[in-house]
Design a protein around this motif. Structure first.
Motif, PDB file in Angstrom:
ATOM      1  N   GLN A   1      -2.855  11.788  -0.742  1.00 39.79           N
ATOM      2  CA  GLN A   1      -3.604  11.000   0.220  1.00 39.79           C
ATOM      3  C   GLN A   1      -3.168   9.526   0.140  1.00 39.79           C
ATOM      4  N   ARG A   2      -3.004   8.996  -1.094  1.00 41.98           N
ATOM      5  CA  ARG A   2      -2.524   7.619  -1.246  1.00 41.98           C
ATOM      6  C   ARG A   2      -1.118   7.458  -0.670  1.00 41.98           C
ATOM      7  N   THR A   3      -0.288   8.450  -0.920  1.00 40.47           N
ATOM      8  CA  THR A   3       1.079   8.415  -0.383  1.00 40.47           C
ATOM      9  C   THR A   3       1.052   8.437   1.141  1.00 40.47           C
ATOM     10  N   ALA A   4       0.176   9.263   1.707  1.00 41.17           N
ATOM     11  CA  ALA A   4       0.058   9.331   3.162  1.00 41.17           C
ATOM     12  C   ALA A   4      -0.425   7.994   3.723  1.00 41.17           C
ATOM     13  N   GLU A   5      -1.428   7.385   3.062  1.00 40.99           N
ATOM     14  CA  GLU A   5      -1.913   6.089   3.515  1.00 40.99           C
ATOM     15  C   GLU A   5      -0.825   5.030   3.415  1.00 40.99           C
ATOM     16  N   GLU A   6      -0.082   5.062   2.303  1.00 43.19           N
ATOM     17  CA  GLU A   6       1.020   4.104   2.124  1.00 43.19           C
ATOM     18  C   GLU A   6       2.102   4.337   3.176  1.00 43.19           C
TER      19      GLU A   6
ATOM     20  N   ARG B   1       0.894   2.819   6.376  1.00 44.31           N
ATOM     21  CA  ARG B   1       1.046   1.359   6.328  1.00 44.31           C
ATOM     22  C   ARG B   1       2.518   0.957   6.490  1.00 44.31           C
ATOM     23  N   MET B   2       3.400   1.680   5.808  1.00 41.56           N
ATOM     24  CA  MET B   2       4.836   1.380   5.934  1.00 41.56           C
ATOM     25  C   MET B   2       5.310   1.602   7.368  1.00 41.56           C
ATOM     26  N   PHE B   3       4.840   2.649   7.991  1.00 44.36           N
ATOM     27  CA  PHE B   3       5.223   2.929   9.372  1.00 44.36           C
ATOM     28  C   PHE B   3       4.723   1.811  10.292  1.00 44.36           C
ATOM     29  N   GLN B   4       3.479   1.376  10.078  1.00 44.29           N
ATOM     30  CA  GLN B   4       2.937   0.291  10.892  1.00 44.29           C
ATOM     31  C   GLN B   4       3.718  -0.998  10.666  1.00 44.29           C
ATOM     32  N   LEU B   5       4.017  -1.284   9.391  1.00 47.11           N
ATOM     33  CA  LEU B   5       4.796  -2.475   9.080  1.00 47.11           C
ATOM     34  C   LEU B   5       6.191  -2.386   9.698  1.00 47.11           C
ATOM     35  N   SER B   6       6.795  -1.218   9.600  1.00 53.34           N
ATOM     36  CA  SER B   6       8.126  -1.017  10.195  1.00 53.34           C
ATOM     37  C   SER B   6       8.065  -1.207  11.699  1.00 53.34           C
ATOM     38  N   SER B   7       7.010  -0.715  12.314  1.00 54.13           N
ATOM     39  CA  SER B   7       6.850  -0.882  13.763  1.00 54.13           C
ATOM     40  C   SER B   7       6.731  -2.361  14.123  1.00 54.13           C
ATOM     41  N   ARG B   8       5.936  -3.107  13.341  1.00 53.26           N
ATOM     42  CA  ARG B   8       5.793  -4.539  13.614  1.00 53.26           C
ATOM     43  C   ARG B   8       7.121  -5.269  13.422  1.00 53.26           C
ATOM     44  N   VAL B   9       7.822  -4.917  12.354  1.00 48.90           N
ATOM     45  CA  VAL B   9       9.121  -5.555  12.102  1.00 48.90           C
ATOM     46  C   VAL B   9      10.089  -5.228  13.229  1.00 48.90           C
TER      47      VAL B   9
END
Length: 152
Positions: free
Chosen positions: A46-51, A54-62
């Motif tokens: 679950q933590r890995t999925a949440e991370e 977050r990484m996907f969202q950050l990648s999208s913003r970048v």
């Protein structure tokens, strides 16, 4: 004898039940450990999925930021391209002006050379004309003086 066999069978049954109870307890402990491990793995997953989210969202913003910057850079590149074209046009104009100026200077030099030849010819003709004029004047003066010498 029969009682002895029944007694032995009862003891064997009790020992077997004891081993079964011990095996069931060990199985239960193993199941509890497996369940605890699965619970930990579930939390980690679950933590890995949440991370990952977050990484996907950050990648999208970048990625969006990079796209915006690329769009902004497109304007800069286009301006540089237009500047390059303008510089090229100015360079061609300067080359044409230089070529025209060079041709004009060459033509002027040719004309000046031609005029220098003409002036030189005029000076020679004037000098020759003056020389002839002096000779003619001298000849005329000599003719005028000669009849006077013939008269006594």
């Amino acid at each position: 004898m029969m009682q002895l066999c029944i007694g032995l069978a009862c003891i064997a049954f009790i020992v077997l039940v004891g081993f079964l109870i011990a095996a069931i307890k060990e199985s239960r402990k193993a199941m509890q450990q497996a369940q605890a491990t699965l619970a930990k793995m579930e939390k980690e997953l679950q933590r890995t999925a949440e991370e990952s989210v977050r990484m996907f969202q950050l990648s999208s913003r970048v990625l969006e930021d990079v796209q915006h910057k690329l769009k902004a850079a497109d304007g800069f590149v286009e301006a540089m391209d237009q500047t390059g074209e303008a510089a090229s046009r100015i360079s061609r104009s300067m080359q044409q002006a230089s070529r025209t100026l060079s041709e004009t200077v060459v033509e002027a030099a040719d004309r000046l050379h031609s005029r220098q030849d003409t002036v030189r010819d005029l000076i020679e003709l004037t000098t020759t004309g003056m020389h002839l004029w002096h000779k003619w004047q001298a000849a005329r003066a000599a003719k005028a003086a000669a009849p006077a010498d013939d008269q006594p």
